[in-house]
Write a protein that holds these residues in place. Structure first.
Motif, PDB file in Angstrom:
ATOM      1  N   GLU A 127       0.840  -1.186   0.000  1.00  0.00           N
ATOM      2  CA  GLU A 127       0.000   0.000   0.000  1.00  0.00           C
ATOM      3  C   GLU A 127       0.884   1.248   0.000  1.00  0.00           C
ATOM      4  O   GLU A 127       1.812   1.351   0.795  1.00  0.00           O
ATOM      5  CB  GLU A 127      -0.916   0.027   1.230  1.00  0.00           C
ATOM      6  CG  GLU A 127      -2.049  -0.976   1.168  1.00  0.00           C
ATOM      7  CD  GLU A 127      -3.056  -0.776   2.291  1.00  0.00           C
ATOM      8  OE1 GLU A 127      -2.994   0.263   2.983  1.00  0.00           O
ATOM      9  OE2 GLU A 127      -3.905  -1.675   2.476  1.00  0.00           O
TER      10      GLU A 127
ATOM     11  N   TYR B 167       0.556   5.419   0.035  1.00  0.00           N
ATOM     12  CA  TYR B 167      -0.197   6.672   0.112  1.00  0.00           C
ATOM     13  C   TYR B 167       0.557   7.739  -0.673  1.00  0.00           C
ATOM     14  O   TYR B 167       1.764   7.926  -0.467  1.00  0.00           O
ATOM     15  CB  TYR B 167      -0.364   7.110   1.563  1.00  0.00           C
ATOM     16  CG  TYR B 167      -1.374   6.296   2.328  1.00  0.00           C
ATOM     17  CD1 TYR B 167      -2.713   6.681   2.362  1.00  0.00           C
ATOM     18  CD2 TYR B 167      -0.998   5.140   3.005  1.00  0.00           C
ATOM     19  CE1 TYR B 167      -3.650   5.924   3.051  1.00  0.00           C
ATOM     20  CE2 TYR B 167      -1.924   4.377   3.695  1.00  0.00           C
ATOM     21  CZ  TYR B 167      -3.251   4.782   3.712  1.00  0.00           C
ATOM     22  OH  TYR B 167      -4.179   4.027   4.391  1.00  0.00           O
TER      23      TYR B 167
ATOM     24  N   ARG C 155      -6.240   7.843  -8.669  1.00  0.00           N
ATOM     25  CA  ARG C 155      -7.337   6.938  -8.296  1.00  0.00           C
ATOM     26  C   ARG C 155      -7.903   6.160  -9.482  1.00  0.00           C
ATOM     27  O   ARG C 155      -8.120   4.945  -9.395  1.00  0.00           O
ATOM     28  CB  ARG C 155      -8.457   7.750  -7.641  1.00  0.00           C
ATOM     29  CG  ARG C 155      -9.631   6.917  -7.133  1.00  0.00           C
ATOM     30  CD  ARG C 155     -10.793   7.825  -6.738  1.00  0.00           C
ATOM     31  NE  ARG C 155     -11.327   8.549  -7.898  1.00  0.00           N
ATOM     32  CZ  ARG C 155     -11.747   9.817  -7.843  1.00  0.00           C
ATOM     33  NH1 ARG C 155     -11.690  10.495  -6.727  1.00  0.00           N
ATOM     34  NH2 ARG C 155     -12.229  10.396  -8.935  1.00  0.00           N
TER      35      ARG C 155
ATOM     36  N   TYR D  85      -1.039  -1.051  -4.303  1.00  0.00           N
ATOM     37  CA  TYR D  85      -2.304  -0.345  -4.164  1.00  0.00           C
ATOM     38  C   TYR D  85      -2.050   1.100  -3.748  1.00  0.00           C
ATOM     39  O   TYR D  85      -1.458   1.366  -2.697  1.00  0.00           O
ATOM     40  CB  TYR D  85      -3.196  -1.071  -3.162  1.00  0.00           C
ATOM     41  CG  TYR D  85      -3.523  -2.466  -3.643  1.00  0.00           C
ATOM     42  CD1 TYR D  85      -4.562  -2.680  -4.541  1.00  0.00           C
ATOM     43  CD2 TYR D  85      -2.750  -3.564  -3.246  1.00  0.00           C
ATOM     44  CE1 TYR D  85      -4.839  -3.952  -5.030  1.00  0.00           C
ATOM     45  CE2 TYR D  85      -3.026  -4.840  -3.726  1.00  0.00           C
ATOM     46  CZ  TYR D  85      -4.070  -5.032  -4.619  1.00  0.00           C
ATOM     47  OH  TYR D  85      -4.335  -6.289  -5.110  1.00  0.00           O
TER      48      TYR D  85
ATOM     49  N   ILE E 278      -3.195   4.989  -2.830  1.00  0.00           N
ATOM     50  CA  ILE E 278      -4.256   5.803  -2.232  1.00  0.00           C
ATOM     51  C   ILE E 278      -3.799   7.256  -2.295  1.00  0.00           C
ATOM     52  O   ILE E 278      -2.776   7.615  -1.697  1.00  0.00           O
ATOM     53  CB  ILE E 278      -4.532   5.415  -0.765  1.00  0.00           C
ATOM     54  CG1 ILE E 278      -4.858   3.927  -0.657  1.00  0.00           C
ATOM     55  CG2 ILE E 278      -5.660   6.264  -0.187  1.00  0.00           C
ATOM     56  CD1 ILE E 278      -3.724   3.064  -0.209  1.00  0.00           C
TER      57      ILE E 278
END
Length: 229
Positions: A5, A7, A20, A33, A35
């Motif tokens: 993940e 950010y 996104r 992933y 964000i």
């Protein structure tokens, strides 16, 4: 392969939408992933990218969890004149040293990581924080395919080619904010909408093509991809 993940602290809604809706699906296939979180106060319109604001967001995200990574997506045009690395860039330019867009971005990214490492006590910051500065702004990526761009904004292809004629890469457009990629697009297309068109055009071009034409953007994604190793 473990899932990762990341950010990404972004400048505004245009970058947030791109990450996104376009970039995240591409990276998710590899187990990465993304964000996107807009810098500073929720609902702000972007711009005014000061290091103090970015520092607070990065620190907060670093401290929330120990198993995530943090990156950035800020336009070179918009970052504060006191941003780490800016003074070095100005010194080199005054000394007559020619710097490419990639050179400038590299200096800023190294200085940003160095500064954050000094400010935070988190031992893993050097591994978990991967700064990325866009050269010179997001809209440069949209010039990665002249055919697609011309079609989407409904102008003759030669108008797009004339913009690129003096540059080796879309990322080199342009050191003058008045001639930035977004300003050129607004001039070419009356009523150009940054957020909507940014998504539509980048989706149509595809991340693979953008990576081929924008080597600094590609190097950022390569760094993210290595996180799964």
């Amino acid at each position: 392969m473990s899932n990762i993940e990341v950010y990404i602290v972004v400048e505004g809604q245009t970058e947030q939408t791109f990450v996104r809706d376009v970039l995240a699906p591409y990276m998710a296939v590899q187990g990465i992933y993304l964000i996107a979180i807009r810098i500073g106060i929720a609902g702000h319109k972007g711009g005014n990218v000061k290091f103090e604001r970015a520092h607070k967001d990065i620190e907060r995200l670093i401290q929330q969890r120990s198993d995530t990574y943090i990156s950035t997506m800020f336009d070179y045009f918009r970052i504060d004149s006191n941003w780490p690395g800016q003074e070095l860039i100005n010194t080199k330019i005054k000394a007559g040293i020619t710097l490419s867009g990639i050179d400038k971005a590299g200096i800023l990214e190294v200085a940003t990581l160095t500064k954050m490492t000094a400010l935070l006590s988190e031992d893993s910051i050097a591994k978990r924080f991967i700064p990325y500065i866009e050269m010179h702004e997001f809209e440069a990526l949209l010039f990665s395919d002249v055919t697609v761009l011309a079609e989407k904004i409904n102008v003759p292809i030669n108008q797009i080619q004339s913009v690129l004629a003096n540059y080796n890469s879309p990322e080199e457009i342009n050191s003058d904010p008045l001639k930035a990629p977004s300003k050129r697009l607004e001039k070419l297309m009356i009523g150009y909408k940054k957020v909507i068109m940014g998504k539509v055009i980048s989706e149509s071009i595809g991340i693979t093509r953008i990576r081929q034409q924008c080597l600094h953007f590609d190097s950022w994604l390569q760094r993210l991809e290595k996180l799964t190793e």
